[in-house]
Design an enzyme around this catalytic site. Structure first.
Site, PDB file in Angstrom:
ATOM      1  N   GLY A 220      -8.049  -7.241  -0.140  1.00  0.00           N
ATOM      2  CA  GLY A 220      -8.551  -8.270   1.355  1.00  0.00           C
ATOM      3  C   GLY A 220      -7.956  -9.556   1.179  1.00  0.00           C
ATOM      4  O   GLY A 220      -6.651  -8.892   0.137  1.00  0.00           O
TER       5      GLY A 220
ATOM      6  N   LYS B 208     -18.580 -16.045   3.831  1.00  0.00           N
ATOM      7  CA  LYS B 208     -19.887 -15.830   4.152  1.00  0.00           C
ATOM      8  C   LYS B 208     -21.102 -15.201   2.604  1.00  0.00           C
ATOM      9  O   LYS B 208     -20.511 -14.277   2.234  1.00  0.00           O
ATOM     10  CB  LYS B 208     -19.918 -14.851   5.482  1.00  0.00           C
ATOM     11  CG  LYS B 208     -19.503 -15.642   6.855  1.00  0.00           C
ATOM     12  CD  LYS B 208     -20.588 -15.438   7.619  1.00  0.00           C
ATOM     13  CE  LYS B 208     -19.766 -16.113   8.678  1.00  0.00           C
ATOM     14  NZ  LYS B 208     -18.874 -14.967  10.321  1.00  0.00           N
TER      15      LYS B 208
ATOM     16  N   GLY C  67     -12.695  -3.250   1.696  1.00  0.00           N
ATOM     17  CA  GLY C  67     -13.396  -3.044   2.015  1.00  0.00           C
ATOM     18  C   GLY C  67     -14.342  -1.958   0.736  1.00  0.00           C
ATOM     19  O   GLY C  67     -15.624  -2.222   0.530  1.00  0.00           O
TER      20      GLY C  67
ATOM     21  N   ARG D 250       1.289  -1.322   0.304  1.00  0.00           N
ATOM     22  CA  ARG D 250       0.392  -0.109  -0.177  1.00  0.00           C
ATOM     23  C   ARG D 250       0.903   1.330  -0.096  1.00  0.00           C
ATOM     24  O   ARG D 250       0.646   2.664  -0.560  1.00  0.00           O
ATOM     25  CB  ARG D 250      -0.509   0.127   1.478  1.00  0.00           C
ATOM     26  CG  ARG D 250      -2.657  -1.209   0.536  1.00  0.00           C
ATOM     27  CD  ARG D 250      -2.445  -0.921   2.206  1.00  0.00           C
ATOM     28  NE  ARG D 250      -3.917  -1.108   1.563  1.00  0.00           N
ATOM     29  CZ  ARG D 250      -5.111  -1.362   2.621  1.00  0.00           C
ATOM     30  NH1 ARG D 250      -5.029  -1.408   3.325  1.00  0.00           N
ATOM     31  NH2 ARG D 250      -6.385  -2.150   2.135  1.00  0.00           N
TER      32      ARG D 250
HETATM   33  N1  LIG Z   1     -14.066 -23.845   3.033  1.00  0.00           N
HETATM   34  C1  LIG Z   1     -13.990 -22.826   4.084  1.00  0.00           C
HETATM   35  N2  LIG Z   1     -14.933 -22.858   5.429  1.00  0.00           N
HETATM   36  C2  LIG Z   1     -14.432 -22.130   6.221  1.00  0.00           C
HETATM   37  N3  LIG Z   1     -13.551 -21.219   6.460  1.00  0.00           N
HETATM   38  C3  LIG Z   1     -12.669 -20.812   4.540  1.00  0.00           C
HETATM   39  C4  LIG Z   1     -13.047 -21.138   3.627  1.00  0.00           C
HETATM   40  N4  LIG Z   1     -12.889 -20.847   2.583  1.00  0.00           N
HETATM   41  C5  LIG Z   1     -12.471 -20.133   2.589  1.00  0.00           C
HETATM   42  N5  LIG Z   1     -12.358 -19.856   3.930  1.00  0.00           N
HETATM   43  C6  LIG Z   1     -11.864 -18.573   4.252  1.00  0.00           C
HETATM   44  O1  LIG Z   1     -12.817 -17.497   4.049  1.00  0.00           O
HETATM   45  C7  LIG Z   1     -11.936 -16.404   4.773  1.00  0.00           C
HETATM   46  C8  LIG Z   1     -12.061 -15.476   3.897  1.00  0.00           C
HETATM   47  O2  LIG Z   1     -13.308 -14.741   3.607  1.00  0.00           O
HETATM   48  P1  LIG Z   1     -13.527 -13.178   3.439  1.00  0.00           P
HETATM   49  O3  LIG Z   1     -14.889 -13.087   3.136  1.00  0.00           O
HETATM   50  O4  LIG Z   1     -12.763 -12.622   5.169  1.00  0.00           O
HETATM   51  O5  LIG Z   1     -12.806 -12.706   2.584  1.00  0.00           O
HETATM   52  P2  LIG Z   1     -12.636 -11.452   1.671  1.00  0.00           P
HETATM   53  O6  LIG Z   1     -13.699 -11.089   0.972  1.00  0.00           O
HETATM   54  O7  LIG Z   1     -11.497 -11.823   0.443  1.00  0.00           O
HETATM   55  O8  LIG Z   1     -11.662 -10.510   2.604  1.00  0.00           O
HETATM   56  P3  LIG Z   1     -11.821  -9.153   2.600  1.00  0.00           P
HETATM   57  O9  LIG Z   1     -13.367  -9.229   3.168  1.00  0.00           O
HETATM   58  O10 LIG Z   1     -10.241  -8.500   3.427  1.00  0.00           O
HETATM   59  O11 LIG Z   1     -12.201  -8.040   1.369  1.00  0.00           O
HETATM   60  C9  LIG Z   1     -10.163 -16.864   4.717  1.00  0.00           C
HETATM   61  O12 LIG Z   1      -9.587 -16.300   6.159  1.00  0.00           O
HETATM   62  C10 LIG Z   1     -10.562 -18.479   4.117  1.00  0.00           C
HETATM   63  O13 LIG Z   1      -9.951 -19.357   5.203  1.00  0.00           O
HETATM   64  O1  LIG Z   2      -8.079  -1.811   5.855  1.00  0.00           O
HETATM   65  C1  LIG Z   2      -8.151  -2.107   4.891  1.00  0.00           C
HETATM   66  O2  LIG Z   2      -9.950  -1.634   3.969  1.00  0.00           O
HETATM   67  C2  LIG Z   2      -8.429  -0.020   5.084  1.00  0.00           C
HETATM   68  O3  LIG Z   2      -7.620   0.364   5.300  1.00  0.00           O
HETATM   69  C3  LIG Z   2      -9.647   1.087   5.643  1.00  0.00           C
HETATM   70  O4  LIG Z   2      -9.631   0.148   6.990  1.00  0.00           O
HETATM   71  P1  LIG Z   2     -10.681   0.290   7.961  1.00  0.00           P
HETATM   72  O5  LIG Z   2     -11.699  -1.147   7.514  1.00  0.00           O
HETATM   73  O6  LIG Z   2      -9.946   0.027   9.463  1.00  0.00           O
HETATM   74  O7  LIG Z   2     -11.950   1.343   7.929  1.00  0.00           O
END
Ligand SMILES: Nc1ncnc2c1ncn2[C@@H]1O[C@H](COP(=O)(O)OP(=O)(O)OP(=O)(O)O)[C@@H](O)[C@H]1O
Ligand SMILES: O=C(O)[C@H](O)COP(=O)(O)O
Length: 394
Positions: free
Chosen positions: A351, A197, A374, A36
């Site tokens: 993420g 989720k 996010g 970043r």
């Molecule tokens: N089949 C599964 N069962 C349980 N957990 C899982 C499975 N597949 C993925 N995950 C978990 O989901 C998590 C990621 O989910 P999340 O919705 O937080 O991700 P993201 O959308 O990529 O991330 P962010 O919200 O940071 O943008 C990971 O920690 C992973 O281990």
């Molecule tokens: O890591 C992030 O997604 C951004 O820096 C925003 O952070 P925050 O979710 O703590 O607002």
């Protein structure tokens, strides 16, 4: 982009309050992933080259309105200085006389970093008084913090009400790439949605179903869809209250002519750990006391084919529990397919997917790695980001 960028304004000799997203992982007082910081360098260098007096501000972590020693921006300033090969002056205050004096003493092309803006309770409350304090030390506001653009905070939104306000180069690039993907995508256009989720991805799936040719589902959220199709999912993640919604999404895909891809086989484990017994089973044979933690080899192959035949792919959320080696194959296969598909423009939606791509050492082979978790999610949901909305129109 219909917002002003730093290239549309004259910054020479001006004090520019530049909000960046230096919310980076740290361990033992050292930055462990500086992507970043690197992503903000083009804007900072541009401002320096134009002779602006640069005041950088960022949040780090969630200190909840009070000073937390481990969340000071000192180490970030050090890393930034190394990357820029320039002096970066750092003050230990967020605003006030010390900051004002430091800002006033900047010469053209010099850089000042203020303290973690979330040490002030007014930041996250978007307190107008704090926004005015920020504005009082500068002539121009630049927002380059795409990762924090979904937050309406004093340094991302409030300050823009008081100064000429423009987007930085990173912000501009993020908005252009993600904006084009959603409004005028190259086709076939594929979205890959994974993660834990359904609840967190409702808006994204709904919005993308109006735009894509293919929707690939993976990760923990897949099993609510699998169950909705009538299969047993054992101990896999399941959101019972989202079963109807999963059916609605599958119906919407049918109505819109979107190809909806779900796992056809999975890696199941008898425990959520790297030492568990694991096996690969067809999707309709998940044992009742086992848990699906990754997509299986047939699914990987199918998903890779879809990726390779796409012109544009947006990816948000891992295909399995990639943090554990035994369940990282699905996520890795998707990352490798994106890295290897030369005719496919790959957009990684920040993420966990971005973290996974970094972990596999494939970041350099992606076309666009969003710096927003996010923020990119909300953008893909079709929401207006307050940190963008507040900037001046062209
Ligand atoms: N089949 C599964 N069962 C349980 N957990 C899982 C499975 N597949 C993925 N995950 C978990 O989901 C998590 C990621 O989910 P999340 O919705 O937080 O991700 P993201 O959308 O990529 O991330 P962010 O919200 O940071 O943008 C990971 O920690 C992973 O281990
Ligand atoms: O890591 C992030 O997604 C951004 O820096 C925003 O952070 P925050 O979710 O703590 O607002």
């Amino acid at each position: 982009m219909n917002k002003k960028s730093i290239k549309d304004i004259d910054v020479k000799g001006k004090k520019v309050f530049c909000r960046v997203d230096f919310n980076v992982p740290m361990e033992d007082g050292k930055v462990t992933d500086d992507s970043r910081i690197k992503a903000a360098i083009p804007t900072i260098e541009y401002l320096v080259d134009q002779g602006a007096r640069v005041i950088l501000a960022s949040h780090l972590g969630r200190p909840k309105g009070e000073a937390v020693e481990e969340l000071r921006l000192g180490p970030v300033g050090v890393r930034l200085g190394e990357l820029l090969r320039r002096d970066v002056r750092k003050v230990d205050e967020v605003y006030g006389p010390v900051v004002k004096q430091a800002a006033d003493s900047l010469m053209d092309g010099e850089i000042l970093l203020v303290e973690n803006v979330r040490f002030e309770a007014g930041e996250e409350k978007n307190d107008p008084e704090l926004a005015k304090e920020f504005a009082a030390i500068a002539d121009i506001y630049v927002n380059d913090a795409f990762g924090a653009a979904h937050r309406a905070h004093a340094s991302t939104e409030g300050i823009a009400q008081h100064l000429p306000a423009a987007a930085g180069l990173l912000m501009q690039k993020e908005l252009e790439v993600l904006g084009k993907a959603l409004s005028d995508p190259a086709r076939p256009f594929t979205a890959i949605v994974g993660g834990a989720k359904v609840k967190d991805k409702i808006g994204v799936i709904d919005n993308l179903l109006d735009k894509v040719d293919n929707l690939i589902i993976g990760g923990g959220l897949a099993y609510t869809f699998v169950k909705a199709q009538g299969h047993e999912v054992g101990k896999s993640l399941l959101e019972k209250d989202k079963l109807d919604l999963a059916n609605e999404f599958m119906q919407k895909a049918k109505d819109k002519g979107v190809n909806f891809y779900m796992p056809v086989d999975v890696t199941v484990a008898d425990d959520f750990s790297g030492d568990a017994n694991i096996k690969v089973v067809p999707i309709d044979e998940i044992p009742s006391d086992w848990e699906a933690l990754d997509i299986g080899p047939e699914t990987r192959k199918k998903y890779q084919e879809v990726i390779e035949s796409s012109k544009l792919v947006i990816w948000n959320g891992p295909m399995g529990v990639f943090e554990i080696e035994a369940f990282a194959h699905g996520t890795k296969a998707v990352a490798e397919a994106l890295a290897g598909a030369d005719d496919t423009y790959s957009v990684i939606g920040g993420g966990d997917s971005a973290a996974a791509v970094e972990k596999f050492g494939l970041a350099g082979q992606m076309d666009h790695m969003s710096t927003g978790g996010g923020a990119s999610l909300e953008f893909m949901e079709g929401k207006e980001l307050p940190g963008v909305a507040a900037l001046n129109d062209k």
